[in-house]
Design an enzyme around this catalytic site. Structure first.
Site, short mmCIF file in Angstrom:
data_model
loop_
_atom_site.label_atom_id
_atom_site.label_comp_id
_atom_site.label_asym_id
_atom_site.label_seq_id
_atom_site.Cartn_x
_atom_site.Cartn_y
_atom_site.Cartn_z
N GLY A 3 0.83 -1.20 0.00
CA GLY A 3 0.00 0.00 0.00
C GLY A 3 0.87 1.25 0.00
O GLY A 3 2.00 1.26 -0.50
N SER A 4 0.37 2.31 0.62
CA SER A 4 1.02 3.62 0.51
C SER A 4 2.36 3.73 1.22
O SER A 4 3.07 4.73 1.03
CB SER A 4 0.07 4.70 1.06
OG SER A 4 -1.08 4.80 0.23
#
Length: 686
Positions: free
Chosen positions: A429-430
């Protein structure tokens, strides 16, 4: 043809036939026969060797006994590298006699070390099936010198003391201690334990009544003998008190492996157990025996050969008439202690935070707490300070043995407490965005100050994407790199990956260690990039989705260039004996860009609009990055979410970098779940 010539030809034919017959009936020499016997011996063909034995030798042993004796002795003593050497004499006149004597040398490797001896062998000429031949006058001394009929081969072992596993401060993570062995005094023949005692004993030991009865009826059991049933931890005093209160129940202390930090370090350290038949078959050439315990999981398994040491072994001939003769002896060599870079206190703090402080009880798995993993690293030395997987299990109970119900409960638990999550790879993810930014900046694909116009909550490159869009949570325009970090803008980083291009982006990720074997003391899965052939996949990978996956240890290592400000990526280490401060990759990002990204990651926490602002504290400065990775099959579906947070103490000289991933954070605040827990960890360590 004249008559004289015919007579001469007839004479030649008869002479030739006679010579041929004489050649066919030539007796083998004794040394040729013994050489054949030696050849069979070297090949381990004991059944065929029997055919070379003299009549007297065969009277004392059958072919079956001869074959099985050799095979059993060689198997039990783990005989390898067998070499029986027989040098034929240059002048041998023994063929004209009734007996022949030769000397042979035997060399072999055994479980107790090398065995070498020189022995004389006698061959006798005997008639069998109207043919004379030479036969070995075999006796048990051929196996080992001095062995006679009725003697026995004895193998005794002195177990090696298993090396302990210690944390960086010398605290024991796996130590040698003691447990209670619970058993009963066997009743008189024909008697049994009283029904109430049997019922309570079965319940307290979590052991079926049938298993207790089977133990008591074993062939070796005699009235009054102590019959061991189960081992119980020393700290389980309440249960011990209840057990010894029962009639006929007794306890004794026995040596055992102890895991003081229990669930908090279970996946990292693992546990030991008795070696199985399959394991012994694979490892017997490495000096393992059926009496050994062996690492079953974790570092106990990974470092087993180092921890195990070598048992002392002695091979002895037990004489029938008394006395003994030592054939080979190997002294005991205790296992080596292993010191880790792990901080046991930090390990416990992180695990307690993830588990909600809950502990397994009675061999079952605690039901409270989060599912996920966490790790901690010193960003300047690369030393691993913690490796946590949650939920967990009690390695002490696993080592002593689960009951059938306990094992079923652990194995069928939907939260998979036996799964070692810190060794696995996940979609980051981020938390991948700092790496994406470093690659894009290094390739000139983006400029920090450049403001990008991004309208609305979703975006696609063009109509060729059909119904596929990259979405973001925080809307705003224009967006520069600082705002993209603070608001964790997926669209900005998707565009950054596309501007970088497939080849350059993949090359940049490989510079950060993707698709490269970790080279770590604990076996980790290799982080992967996946297929970037389509623009959608490249865009998704830019913000940590797509097919990109990484382990939590690799994630920490990938953040070290930003934390230490040098742009150098530190090699993570786990063993104290490893050199600290090693570079895994030099200058994966320029020092200027590393400092720039680190400043933005500080604002992720300090900015009121930052995704990690919950972690802002008045008396401690944290920097970091949040991430939420959605796990789903296709766009439009509602998937589960893994929440991530990577943070470090940004004031002064950073010495602690923590990463945490929590599964199933959807509808619970997403990445705020790990953000809050990581903040609490730093607060507890102040």
């Amino acid at each position: 043809m004249s008559r004289g010539l015919k007579v001469w030809l007839l004479f030649l034919v008869v002479l030739g036939a006679g010579l041929t017959a004489a050649g066919c009936s030539k007796e083998p020499t004794p040394q040729e026969r013994f050489a054949e016997y030696i050849s069979l011996w070297n090949e381990g063909k004991f059944d065929k060797m029997y055919g070379y034995l003299s009549n007297d030798a065969k009277k004392n042993i059958s072919q079956e006994e001869f074959t099985s004796r050799y095979e059993k002795i060689y198997d039990d003593l783990q005989i390898t590298d067998l070499k029986i050497d027989f040098k034929k004499p240059k002048e041998d006149k023994q063929a004209d006699q009734e007996q022949a004597k030769y000397t042979y040398t035997a060399k072999m490797s055994s479980i107790a070390g090398p065995i070498t001896f020189t022995q004389d062998a006698t061959l006798k000429k005997q008639e069998k099936d109207d043919k004379a031949n030479w036969y070995v006058d075999w006796n048990p001394g051929f196996i080992f010198p001095g062995m006679q009929e009725g003697d026995k081969i004895s193998l005794s072992t002195v177990p090696a003391k298993r090396g302990e596993i210690l944390d960086r401060n010398g605290s024991g993570l796996a130590v040698n201690g003691q447990v209670y062995e619970v058993g009963v005094s066997a009743p008189d023949a024909g008697a049994t334990l009283a029904a109430p005692v049997m019922e309570q004993l079965s319940a307290l030991l979590k052991m079926p009544r049938e298993s207790i009865e089977k133990a008591l009826s074993a062939g070796w059991v005699k009235p009054g003998m102590f019959v061991p049933l189960k081992k119980v931890p020393m700290d389980d005093q309440e249960r011990i008190a209840q057990l010894v209160a029962l009639e006929s129940v007794k306890t004794r202390k026995v040596d055992a492996r102890i895991y003081p930090y229990r669930e908090s370090a279970a996946h990292l350290i693992g546990y030991v157990g008795p070696i199985t038949a399959d394991e012994l078959e694979k490892l017997k050439d490495k000096g393992y025996t059926s009496k050994d315990v062996i690492g079953k999981r974790g570092l106990e398994q990974v470092l087993d050969e180092q921890l195990k040491g070598g048992s002392g072994v002695k091979i002895v001939i037990k004489k029938k008439v008394g006395g003994e003769k030592v054939i080979a002896e190997k002294p005991v060599a205790d296992g080596k202690d292993v010191k880790l870079t792990i901080d046991a206190n930090l390990q416990s703090v992180i695990f307690d935070e993830m588990s909600g402080g809950s502990r397994a009880s009675g061999g079952t798995v605690a039901t409270a707490g989060e599912v996920g993993t966490a790790a901690a690293l010193n960003p300047t030395t690369g030393e691993t300070l913690a490796l946590v997987s949650s939920p967990s299990f009690d390695p002490n109970q696993a080592m002593l043995g689960y009951s059938a119900d306990e094992r079923k409960s652990v194995q069928e638990d939907a939260r998979q407490p036996l799964l070692t999550r810190f060794k696995m790879t996940y979609a980051p993810g981020s938390v991948l965005k700092p790496v994406t930014a470093a690659v894009a900046l290094g390739n000139g694909a983006i400029r920090p100050e450049e403001a990008v116009e991004i309208q609305g909550p979703k975006w696609q490159k063009d109509s060729s994407w059909g119904g596929y869009f990259v979405t973001r949570v925080h809307e705003g325009s224009p967006i520069n790199l600082e705002k993209a970090f603070v608001y964790s803008d997926n669209i900005y980083f998707a565009q950054a990956a596309l501007k970088t291009g497939k080849e350059a982006f993949a090359a940049g990720l490989k510079q950060f260690g993707f698709e490269e074997k970790p080279g770590y003391a604990y076996p980790l899965e290799t982080s992967k990039i996946g297929d970037l052939s389509r623009d959608i996949a490249l865009a998704d990978s830019g913000y940590g989705q797509g097919q990109v996956e990484m382990s939590i240890v690799h994630l920490l290592s990938a953040y070290t260039p930003f934390v230490n400000g040098s742009g150098d990526m530190m090699k993570p280490i786990l063993l104290a004996e490893e050199e600290s401060g090693q570079l895994l990759k030099k200058a994966v990002v320029s020092a200027e860009n590393a400092g720039l990204i680190a400043g933005y990651l500080r604002k992720v926490v300090s900015d009121p609009g930052g995704t990690a602002h919950v972690a802002e504290m008045a008396d401690m400065t944290l920097a970091g990055k949040t991430g939420t990775a959605e796990i789903k099959q296709k766009q439009g579906e509602t998937g589960t979410e893994n929440g991530w947070f990577v943070a470090w103490n940004a004031d002064g000289s950073p010495n602690l970098l923590v990463a945490m991933m929590v599964e199933g954070v959807q509808d619970r605040g997403g990445s705020k779940v790990p953000v809050t827990m990581v903040k609490d960890i730093f607060m507890k360590l102040k």
